[in-house]
Design a protein around this motif. Structure first.
Motif, mmCIF file in Angstrom:
data_model
loop_
_atom_site.group_PDB
_atom_site.id
_atom_site.type_symbol
_atom_site.label_atom_id
_atom_site.label_comp_id
_atom_site.label_asym_id
_atom_site.label_seq_id
_atom_site.Cartn_x
_atom_site.Cartn_y
_atom_site.Cartn_z
ATOM 1 N N UNK A 204 -71.273 36.656 -13.706
ATOM 2 C CA UNK A 204 -71.232 36.376 -15.140
ATOM 3 C C UNK A 204 -72.549 36.691 -15.834
ATOM 4 N N UNK A 205 -73.678 36.309 -15.233
ATOM 5 C CA UNK A 205 -74.949 36.387 -15.933
ATOM 6 C C UNK A 205 -76.093 36.788 -15.012
ATOM 7 N N UNK A 206 -77.144 37.334 -15.644
ATOM 8 C CA UNK A 206 -78.424 37.546 -14.991
ATOM 9 C C UNK A 206 -79.423 36.603 -15.654
ATOM 10 N N UNK A 207 -80.119 35.789 -14.840
ATOM 11 C CA UNK A 207 -81.129 34.865 -15.349
ATOM 12 C C UNK A 207 -82.495 35.333 -14.879
ATOM 13 N N UNK A 208 -83.455 35.391 -15.809
ATOM 14 C CA UNK A 208 -84.809 35.849 -15.511
ATOM 15 C C UNK A 208 -85.802 34.725 -15.756
ATOM 16 N N UNK A 209 -86.873 34.695 -14.966
ATOM 17 C CA UNK A 209 -87.881 33.635 -15.083
ATOM 18 C C UNK A 209 -89.222 34.233 -15.499
ATOM 19 N N UNK A 210 -89.847 33.587 -16.479
ATOM 20 C CA UNK A 210 -91.201 33.916 -16.914
ATOM 21 C C UNK A 210 -91.979 32.612 -16.955
ATOM 22 N N UNK A 211 -92.864 32.406 -15.961
ATOM 23 C CA UNK A 211 -93.575 31.154 -15.788
ATOM 24 C C UNK A 211 -92.568 30.007 -15.688
ATOM 25 N N UNK A 212 -92.550 29.074 -16.642
ATOM 26 C CA UNK A 212 -91.607 27.958 -16.557
ATOM 27 C C UNK A 212 -90.490 28.080 -17.595
ATOM 28 N N UNK A 213 -90.236 29.315 -18.016
ATOM 29 C CA UNK A 213 -89.187 29.578 -18.994
ATOM 30 C C UNK A 213 -88.119 30.472 -18.380
ATOM 31 N N UNK A 214 -86.877 30.264 -18.817
ATOM 32 C CA UNK A 214 -85.759 31.050 -18.324
ATOM 33 C C UNK A 214 -85.117 31.842 -19.453
ATOM 34 N N UNK A 215 -84.592 33.013 -19.101
ATOM 35 C CA UNK A 215 -83.947 33.898 -20.071
ATOM 36 C C UNK A 215 -82.645 34.407 -19.472
ATOM 37 N N UNK A 216 -81.716 34.742 -20.334
ATOM 38 C CA UNK A 216 -80.372 35.123 -19.892
ATOM 39 C C UNK A 216 -79.977 36.478 -20.458
ATOM 40 N N UNK A 217 -79.478 37.337 -19.567
ATOM 41 C CA UNK A 217 -78.825 38.573 -19.986
ATOM 42 C C UNK A 217 -77.347 38.407 -19.657
ATOM 43 N N UNK A 218 -76.525 38.035 -20.661
ATOM 44 C CA UNK A 218 -75.104 37.796 -20.385
ATOM 45 C C UNK A 218 -74.372 39.082 -20.012
#
Length: 260
Positions: A204-218
């Motif tokens: 369903x999704x790709x989740x990326x991490x930058x330090x202590x933050x998360x981002x989503x590429x649906x």
């Protein structure tokens, strides 16, 4: 009057056209593991402990696999539970396990001609693995039963940070870019890496991490979105369909991802 209309329309676009992602807590479990490699839709956990034992834990049973010769597991991919691959980078070797964690195949890249110095491994379709050839700086789809490379991608110019895949796509994160390939090895998309360090992927999704933050590429989207979540220590994270897991070495928290 026309200018005013366009300004109002533009404001409306930015106010209502931008999607947001919110992570809502669903559950949490006190849990101790060295590395968690997967959680399936039935809640089956795949993880390792400090003694390098690989575990498959369901609600009813727990089974294990240990390879004393190879010791430390660098990565494990349980995407296909019938062909779980364990990568031992120190020994340049992959072990394939079945759903009972019985060894069904061993790929020793040290003995393969030509020699491959592999730094990342992930699951491919059929009897293949996506492997990153460190010496050639390129991604290869390797058929481990027939001992041949089915395809190669163009070499990359920056250090690779992470590799994730399923039967249809392979995601390769480097210091400079995020590359997305289809199962033919064709480059589908390319995104500039704005500080991403690692990633997790499900169908369903790709989740990326930058330090202590998360981002989503649906899935089927082209915009990477910030995930609104509690300010937690993120030592490890996983995603299964639309469920996000965050682990802080003591508690495994489960969140529902929702696009708003």
């Amino acid at each position: 009057m026309h200018k005013l209309y366009y300004i109002i329309a533009l404001i409306g676009f930015f106010c209502f056209g931008q999607e947001q992602v919110k992570a809502t807590i669903k559950d949490s479990t006190v849990f101790k593991a060295k590395d968690i490699f997967g959680v399936d839709t039935f809640g089956t956990l795949y993880y390792t402990t400090e003694d390098h034992t690989f575990y498959k834990k369901t609600q009813d049973t727990t089974i294990t696999y240990t390879n004393f010769q190879l010791s430390k597991i660098t990565s494990a991919n349980p995407f296909n539970p019938l062909k779980i691959n364990l990568f031992y980078r120190d020994f340049n070797t992959v072990i394939i396990l079945d759903n009972r964690l019985a060894e069904i195949f061993k790929i020793d890249f040290n003995t393969i001609q030509p020699y491959k110095n592999v730094s990342f491994v992930s699951t491919g379709f059929d009897n293949t693995l996506w492997v990153f050839n460190q010496d050639l700086q390129q991604l290869e789809l390797y058929d481990y039963k027939n001992k041949k490379v089915r395809l190669k991608t163009v070499p990359v110019q920056s250090q690779i940070l992470d590799l994730k895949s399923d039967y249809n796509y392979c995601f390769m994160l480097t210091e400079n870019y995020l590359y997305i390939y289809n199962y033919f090895g064709s480059l589908v998309s390319k995104y500039k890496n704005d500080g991403f360090e690692s990633m997790a992927f499900s169908k369903a999704h790709l989740v990326l991490k930058n330090e202590n933050k998360l981002y989503l590429l649906p899935k089927k989207k082209t915009q990477i979105l910030a995930v609104e979540h509690p300010n937690l220590l993120i030592n490890q994270f996983l995603v299964t369909n639309e469920t996000l897991y965050i682990y802080d070495d003591e508690i495994l928290r489960q969140y529902q991802l929702k696009l708003e």
